[in-house]
Design a protein around this motif. Structure first.
Motif, PDB file in Angstrom:
ATOM      1  N   ILE A  35       0.813  -1.217   0.000  1.00 27.35           N
ATOM      2  CA  ILE A  35       0.000   0.000   0.000  1.00 27.35           C
ATOM      3  C   ILE A  35       0.854   1.279   0.000  1.00 27.35           C
ATOM      4  CG2 ILE A  35      -1.973  -1.132   1.071  1.00 27.35           C
ATOM      5  CD1 ILE A  35      -0.115   1.200   3.266  1.00 27.35           C
ATOM      6  N   ASN A  36       2.168   1.136  -0.192  1.00 26.97           N
ATOM      7  CA  ASN A  36       3.041   2.315  -0.198  1.00 26.97           C
ATOM      8  C   ASN A  36       2.622   3.337  -1.243  1.00 26.97           C
ATOM      9  OD1 ASN A  36       4.391   0.834   1.692  1.00 26.97           O
ATOM     10  ND2 ASN A  36       6.403   0.995   0.744  1.00 26.97           N
ATOM     11  N   ALA A  37       2.185   2.855  -2.412  1.00 27.72           N
ATOM     12  CA  ALA A  37       1.789   3.770  -3.483  1.00 27.72           C
ATOM     13  C   ALA A  37       0.467   4.466  -3.181  1.00 27.72           C
ATOM     14  CB  ALA A  37       1.684   3.000  -4.802  1.00 27.72           C
ATOM     15  N   ASN A  38      -0.227   4.026  -2.139  1.00 33.26           N
ATOM     16  CA  ASN A  38      -1.518   4.615  -1.775  1.00 33.26           C
ATOM     17  C   ASN A  38      -1.385   5.880  -0.942  1.00 33.26           C
ATOM     18  OD1 ASN A  38      -2.221   2.165  -2.856  1.00 33.26           O
ATOM     19  ND2 ASN A  38      -3.586   1.549  -1.197  1.00 33.26           N
ATOM     20  N   ILE A  39      -0.166   6.218  -0.538  1.00 32.87           N
ATOM     21  CA  ILE A  39       0.042   7.329   0.387  1.00 32.87           C
ATOM     22  C   ILE A  39      -0.618   8.630  -0.094  1.00 32.87           C
ATOM     23  CG2 ILE A  39       1.782   8.835   1.456  1.00 32.87           C
ATOM     24  CD1 ILE A  39       1.415   6.059   2.748  1.00 32.87           C
ATOM     25  N   PRO A  40      -0.456   9.042  -1.366  1.00 36.40           N
ATOM     26  CA  PRO A  40      -1.128  10.284  -1.803  1.00 36.40           C
ATOM     27  C   PRO A  40      -2.651  10.222  -1.635  1.00 36.40           C
ATOM     28  CG  PRO A  40       0.533   9.631  -3.401  1.00 36.40           C
ATOM     29  CD  PRO A  40       0.388   8.488  -2.436  1.00 36.40           C
ATOM     30  N   VAL A  41      -3.245   9.069  -1.931  1.00 43.43           N
ATOM     31  CA  VAL A  41      -4.691   8.909  -1.797  1.00 43.43           C
ATOM     32  C   VAL A  41      -5.098   8.943  -0.321  1.00 43.43           C
ATOM     33  CG1 VAL A  41      -6.651   7.379  -2.266  1.00 43.43           C
ATOM     34  CG2 VAL A  41      -4.785   7.546  -3.909  1.00 43.43           C
ATOM     35  N   LEU A  42      -4.308   8.274   0.521  1.00 43.41           N
ATOM     36  CA  LEU A  42      -4.597   8.266   1.956  1.00 43.41           C
ATOM     37  C   LEU A  42      -4.421   9.656   2.564  1.00 43.41           C
ATOM     38  CD1 LEU A  42      -2.856   4.895   2.874  1.00 43.41           C
ATOM     39  CD2 LEU A  42      -5.299   5.377   3.067  1.00 43.41           C
ATOM     40  N   ALA A  43      -3.444  10.403   2.066  1.00 45.46           N
ATOM     41  CA  ALA A  43      -3.233  11.773   2.555  1.00 45.46           C
ATOM     42  C   ALA A  43      -4.453  12.645   2.260  1.00 45.46           C
ATOM     43  CB  ALA A  43      -1.986  12.367   1.910  1.00 45.46           C
ATOM     44  N   LYS A  44      -5.074  12.437   1.110  1.00 51.12           N
ATOM     45  CA  LYS A  44      -6.290  13.182   0.762  1.00 51.12           C
ATOM     46  C   LYS A  44      -7.484  12.709   1.593  1.00 51.12           C
ATOM     47  CE  LYS A  44      -5.064  14.307  -4.025  1.00 51.12           C
ATOM     48  NZ  LYS A  44      -5.434  14.144  -5.467  1.00 51.12           N
ATOM     49  N   ILE A  73      -2.100  -5.473  -7.601  1.00 47.65           N
ATOM     50  CA  ILE A  73      -3.547  -5.533  -7.354  1.00 47.65           C
ATOM     51  C   ILE A  73      -4.005  -4.319  -6.538  1.00 47.65           C
ATOM     52  CG2 ILE A  73      -5.375  -6.830  -6.186  1.00 47.65           C
ATOM     53  CD1 ILE A  73      -3.819  -9.390  -6.865  1.00 47.65           C
ATOM     54  N   ALA A  74      -3.224  -3.991  -5.489  1.00 43.04           N
ATOM     55  CA  ALA A  74      -3.565  -2.830  -4.663  1.00 43.04           C
ATOM     56  C   ALA A  74      -3.548  -1.553  -5.488  1.00 43.04           C
ATOM     57  CB  ALA A  74      -2.591  -2.722  -3.483  1.00 43.04           C
ATOM     58  N   GLY A  75      -2.580  -1.443  -6.390  1.00 40.59           N
ATOM     59  CA  GLY A  75      -2.471  -0.256  -7.247  1.00 40.59           C
ATOM     60  C   GLY A  75      -3.648  -0.101  -8.190  1.00 40.59           C
ATOM     61  N   GLN A  76      -4.209  -1.228  -8.643  1.00 40.95           N
ATOM     62  CA  GLN A  76      -5.380  -1.176  -9.524  1.00 40.95           C
ATOM     63  C   GLN A  76      -6.645  -0.858  -8.729  1.00 40.95           C
ATOM     64  OE1 GLN A  76      -4.988  -1.418 -12.975  1.00 40.95           O
ATOM     65  NE2 GLN A  76      -2.864  -1.380 -12.263  1.00 40.95           N
ATOM     66  N   LEU A  77      -6.788  -1.468  -7.561  1.00 44.47           N
ATOM     67  CA  LEU A  77      -7.999  -1.288  -6.771  1.00 44.47           C
ATOM     68  C   LEU A  77      -8.099   0.089  -6.133  1.00 44.47           C
ATOM     69  CD1 LEU A  77      -8.243  -4.789  -5.018  1.00 44.47           C
ATOM     70  CD2 LEU A  77      -9.630  -3.935  -6.908  1.00 44.47           C
ATOM     71  N   VAL A  78      -6.943   0.725  -5.867  1.00 49.52           N
ATOM     72  CA  VAL A  78      -6.975   2.043  -5.228  1.00 49.52           C
ATOM     73  C   VAL A  78      -7.608   3.089  -6.143  1.00 49.52           C
ATOM     74  CG1 VAL A  78      -4.754   2.972  -6.037  1.00 49.52           C
ATOM     75  CG2 VAL A  78      -5.592   3.567  -3.737  1.00 49.52           C
ATOM     76  N   GLN A  79      -7.698   2.773  -7.444  1.00 48.10           N
ATOM     77  CA  GLN A  79      -8.368   3.689  -8.374  1.00 48.10           C
ATOM     78  C   GLN A  79      -9.860   3.775  -8.080  1.00 48.10           C
ATOM     79  OE1 GLN A  79      -7.208   3.065 -12.552  1.00 48.10           O
ATOM     80  NE2 GLN A  79      -5.422   1.933 -11.844  1.00 48.10           N
ATOM     81  N   ILE A  80     -10.409   2.747  -7.414  1.00 43.84           N
ATOM     82  CA  ILE A  80     -11.814   2.783  -6.997  1.00 43.84           C
ATOM     83  C   ILE A  80     -11.932   3.635  -5.736  1.00 43.84           C
ATOM     84  CG2 ILE A  80     -13.805   1.385  -6.306  1.00 43.84           C
ATOM     85  CD1 ILE A  80     -12.500  -0.972  -7.804  1.00 43.84           C
ATOM     86  N   MET A  84     -10.815  -0.195  -1.029  1.00 43.15           N
ATOM     87  CA  MET A  84     -10.820  -1.355  -1.917  1.00 43.15           C
ATOM     88  C   MET A  84      -9.426  -1.928  -2.134  1.00 43.15           C
ATOM     89  SD  MET A  84     -13.902  -2.088  -2.726  1.00 43.15           S
ATOM     90  CE  MET A  84     -13.670  -3.160  -4.139  1.00 43.15           C
ATOM     91  N   SER A  85      -8.393  -1.089  -2.055  1.00 40.00           N
ATOM     92  CA  SER A  85      -7.030  -1.559  -2.312  1.00 40.00           C
ATOM     93  C   SER A  85      -6.598  -2.654  -1.340  1.00 40.00           C
ATOM     94  CB  SER A  85      -6.034  -0.396  -2.257  1.00 40.00           C
ATOM     95  OG  SER A  85      -5.958   0.134  -0.939  1.00 40.00           O
ATOM     96  N   PHE A  86      -7.233  -2.691  -0.167  1.00 38.55           N
ATOM     97  CA  PHE A  86      -6.845  -3.679   0.837  1.00 38.55           C
ATOM     98  C   PHE A  86      -7.429  -5.069   0.556  1.00 38.55           C
ATOM     99  CE2 PHE A  86      -5.802   0.265   2.882  1.00 38.55           C
ATOM    100  CZ  PHE A  86      -4.666  -0.035   3.621  1.00 38.55           C
TER     101      PHE A  86
END
Length: 393
Positions: free
Chosen positions: A26-35, A151-158, A162-164
């Motif tokens: 989930i490292n790539a999710n940081i920008p989304v989580l920050a928002k 998979i997490a990188g694709q699902l985080v677009q939703i 969902m990325s988890f």
């Protein structure tokens, strides 16, 4: 044990190995989580990527004690259950402190079973099959990290929740391990693993720990500095640098697959060969002025490091003198070297006052080149000593 059951035993162990490298997914999710958590400082959001490693190391320190009380298999089941719950909990979590707690629990769960997997492999498999299985374990770790991250990188677009779902792999891993891996009692363990270390074991372990720290530090510095090198040298972008990491992952998977055969052919000479491969890889990156040559350098690095690390784990357990604690120490040093590598790189730059990053890679060439020579000399000396001992006896 029947062949079918033996195959399922191996598959069950390897599927659990997929989880061990999935924490950074989930490292790539940081920008989304920050928002998603605008009132939480960015530094705290970034802690979500590092806190699993801290709790992983904490669990490694106590996994042996827990295994002695409840058994090795039950400890692995406990750890995988914890990762399943903690990995999937963010699907319904909306509070940041609970998200942080789930990441800590995930890392702790991985730490409970990480070192035990090698002990289980060492108990059920011997000789070439053992080294081959340890190599496959390394491959499954690398493959798991890539797969879960993708998979997490694709699902985080939703959305970030969902990325988890990427961590759903923990469920079949838990089921198969529970069904197909037999219990190992303390009596069985001690009958297959020596209770007292052989003379010189502590010195050998200390040397392996030092070697692990040096190699993993240099290896991690490569991964950290390649993107900046490519951009600053003007021949690549951040996207191009991601191809290098992909090449590194593919090389690591190939390295794990071929480790068993390489070890059977080369024995301990696989160590200087792995050092030589990484020296060549670092030289390719240092000399490169194109994306694809750097990608190839990353690929060769991956092959080299996955000849080295399985050899380390195999060496700790090969003669029946290893223990859960020995394996845990190796894994702790591995994670510690990785955690400190950004600061190690910064220290190297400050001491030498480099104006660009190329010299760091040349220093890595020097490190791996020196280790190639040193390890080769040690192996040759040990080989001669054993021959002389046999003649005397």
């Amino acid at each position: 044990m029947q062949m079918k059951n033996r195959t399922m035993l191996k598959l069950s162990i390897l599927l659990v190995s997929v989880i061990t490298a999935s924490a950074p997914a989930i490292n790539a999710n940081i920008p989304v989580l920050a928002k998603a958590f605008p009132n939480v400082p960015l530094t705290q959001v970034e802690l979500l990527t590092t806190i699993p490693s801290f709790f992983l190391m904490l669990a490694l320190l106590i996994s042996d004690r827990i295994a002695r009380k409840i058994g090795i298999k039950n400890t692995v089941i406990l750890g995988v259950t914890l990762t399943a719950i903690a990995g999937l909990a963010p699907l319904i979590i909306n509070r940041f402190w609970l998200l942080m707690l789930s990441r800590a629990a995930f890392g702790f769960g991985v730490g409970l079973f990480n070192s035990l997997l090698v002990v289980i492999i060492s108990y059920f498999f011997q000789g070439q099959e053992r080294s081959q299985t340890i190599g496959f374990q390394s491959t499954f770790e690398g493959f798991g990290g890539v797969l879960v991250t993708f998979i997490a990188g694709q699902l985080v677009q939703i959305n970030w929740h969902m990325s988890f779902w990427a961590y759903v792999i923990t469920v079949p891993a838990l089921i198969l391990f529970t069904l197909f891996v037999p219990q190992i009692t303390n009596d069985q363990k001690t009958s297959n693993v020596a209770t007292q270390a052989a003379p010189g074991h502590k010195g050998k372990l200390a040397a392996l720990l030092l070697l692990t720290f040096i190699v993993i530090t240099a290896y991690m510095i490569m991964g950290i500095k390649v993107p900046t090198l490519m951009v600053s040298a003007g021949y690549g972008t951040a996207t191009d640098a991601s191809y290098v990491i992909l090449g590194l992952s593919l090389g690591a998977m190939l390295g794990g697959v071929i480790f068993g055969r390489m070890f059977a052919a080369l024995k301990n000479y696989i160590l200087p060969v792995s050092m030589l491969l990484m020296a060549i890889a670092m030289a390719l990156i240092a000399l490169s002025n194109s994306t694809w040559l750097t990608v190839f350098g990353g690929f060769v690095t991956g092959v080299g490091v996955r000849q080295f690390f399985p050899w380390i784990l195999n060496s700790v357990n090969a003669d029946g003198n290893g223990s859960v604690n020995d394996t845990a120490l190796i894994l702790i040093v591995y994670n510690l070297a990785g955690s400190l590598s950004p600061y190690s790189a910064l220290l190297i730059q400050k001491i030498n006052r480099f104006s660009d990053l190329h010299p760091i890679f040349w220093i890595n060439v020097g490190i791996f080149g020196a280790l190639t020579v040193i390890t080769l000399i040690i192996i040759l000396i040990n080989g001669r000593s054993k021959v002389q001992s046999r003649r005397i006896s």
